[in-house]
Scaffold this motif. Structure first.
Motif, mmCIF file in Angstrom:
data_model
loop_
_atom_site.group_PDB
_atom_site.id
_atom_site.type_symbol
_atom_site.label_atom_id
_atom_site.label_comp_id
_atom_site.label_asym_id
_atom_site.label_seq_id
_atom_site.Cartn_x
_atom_site.Cartn_y
_atom_site.Cartn_z
ATOM 1 N N UNK A 62 32.760 4.295 75.562
ATOM 2 C CA UNK A 62 33.139 2.810 75.556
ATOM 3 C C UNK A 62 32.286 1.971 74.685
ATOM 4 N N UNK A 63 33.281 1.180 74.118
ATOM 5 C CA UNK A 63 32.476 0.152 73.398
ATOM 6 C C UNK A 63 32.851 -1.519 73.594
ATOM 7 N N UNK A 64 32.104 -2.107 73.632
ATOM 8 C CA UNK A 64 32.403 -3.596 73.933
ATOM 9 C C UNK A 64 31.915 -4.340 72.704
ATOM 10 N N UNK A 65 32.463 -5.475 72.351
ATOM 11 C CA UNK A 65 31.945 -6.476 71.500
ATOM 12 C C UNK A 65 31.771 -7.762 72.248
ATOM 13 N N UNK A 66 30.852 -8.617 72.065
ATOM 14 C CA UNK A 66 30.293 -9.581 72.768
ATOM 15 C C UNK A 66 30.365 -11.033 72.144
ATOM 16 N N UNK A 89 36.244 -7.524 72.865
ATOM 17 C CA UNK A 89 37.025 -6.825 72.587
ATOM 18 C C UNK A 89 36.532 -5.292 73.148
ATOM 19 N N UNK A 90 37.112 -4.598 73.399
ATOM 20 C CA UNK A 90 36.660 -3.467 74.216
ATOM 21 C C UNK A 90 37.377 -2.157 73.942
ATOM 22 N N UNK A 91 36.902 -1.010 73.865
ATOM 23 C CA UNK A 91 37.689 0.341 73.821
ATOM 24 C C UNK A 91 37.012 1.382 74.697
ATOM 25 N N UNK A 92 37.621 2.393 74.862
ATOM 26 C CA UNK A 92 37.555 3.384 75.736
ATOM 27 C C UNK A 92 38.180 4.599 75.187
ATOM 28 N N UNK A 104 41.403 -3.042 74.196
ATOM 29 C CA UNK A 104 41.610 -4.269 74.819
ATOM 30 C C UNK A 104 41.057 -5.595 73.958
ATOM 31 N N UNK A 105 41.523 -6.685 74.203
ATOM 32 C CA UNK A 105 41.196 -7.978 73.678
ATOM 33 C C UNK A 105 41.069 -9.009 74.973
ATOM 34 N N UNK A 106 40.242 -9.727 74.919
ATOM 35 C CA UNK A 106 39.764 -10.763 76.008
ATOM 36 C C UNK A 106 39.973 -12.103 75.518
ATOM 37 N N UNK A 107 40.947 -12.942 75.753
ATOM 38 C CA UNK A 107 41.235 -14.296 75.244
ATOM 39 C C UNK A 107 40.646 -15.232 76.160
ATOM 40 N N UNK A 108 40.663 -16.705 76.043
ATOM 41 C CA UNK A 108 40.273 -17.632 76.772
ATOM 42 C C UNK A 108 40.913 -17.688 78.314
ATOM 43 N N UNK A 109 42.121 -16.962 78.305
ATOM 44 C CA UNK A 109 42.844 -16.994 79.513
ATOM 45 C C UNK A 109 43.580 -15.759 80.018
ATOM 46 N N UNK A 110 43.389 -14.629 79.144
ATOM 47 C CA UNK A 110 43.791 -13.334 79.652
ATOM 48 C C UNK A 110 43.221 -12.139 78.881
ATOM 49 N N UNK A 111 43.586 -10.926 79.404
ATOM 50 C CA UNK A 111 42.886 -9.751 79.062
ATOM 51 C C UNK A 111 44.096 -8.801 78.636
#
Length: 150
Positions: free
Chosen positions: A65-69, A77-80, A99-106
């Motif tokens: 797993x990787x997660x950008x904060x 952003x994240x990946x598996x 995946x990408x996380x925005x202000x209102x969704x994933x």
């Protein structure tokens, strides 16, 4: 003379405190009764979390797993990548999730072989993306943020 030594010691400690606080790592062992279901190791910096996990659900797999904060510690952003233990280095992964996380969704793109599925879910900023056997460090991250907010 003592104040000078104390000043030097304090300066050294403060100089080391930044780099020490900047990187954190640890391990989690997940058990169900006497049965170990997964083991994971993580490395966390203020802007990135990386997790290597081996688990059995339902078969043994390796997960990376990787997660950008962002500056608030929210996932952007994240990946598996899921692989079989002992697979050749050039073997295709069993599954890949980005995946990408925005202000209102994933927005999640999951790939398994030739099958690609995109999913968009409305969620508020700061939501924790959970993919399959989610790493425990992400729960810890959310709980630390909750505790800091009292």
């Amino acid at each position: 003379m003592k104040p000078t030594r104390l000043s030097i010691a304090a300066a050294l400690l403060l100089g080391l405190a930044g780099p020490l606080a900047a990187k954190d790592s640890g391990y989690f062992v997940v058990r169900l009764g006497a049965d170990t279901t997964s083991v994971e190791g993580y490395t966390r910096t203020p802007t990135h979390i990386e997790v290597d996990q081996v688990g059995r659900a339902p078969r043994v797999t390796k997960r990376h797993f990787t997660y950008d904060l962002d500056a608030r510690g929210f996932v952007t952003r994240y990946s598996l990548v899921v692989t079989a233990p002992g697979a050749a280095a050039d073997a295709p992964p069993l599954q890949k999730i980005d995946g990408t996380c925005t202000a209102d969704s994933i927005i999640t793109v999951a790939t398994r072989g030739a099958n690609v599925q995109t999913l968009r879910v409305a969620l508020p900023a700061g939501s924790v993306p959970i993919a399959t056997s989610s790493p425990w460090v992400m729960y810890e991250q959310a709980l630390m943020r909750l505790a800091a907010g009292k």
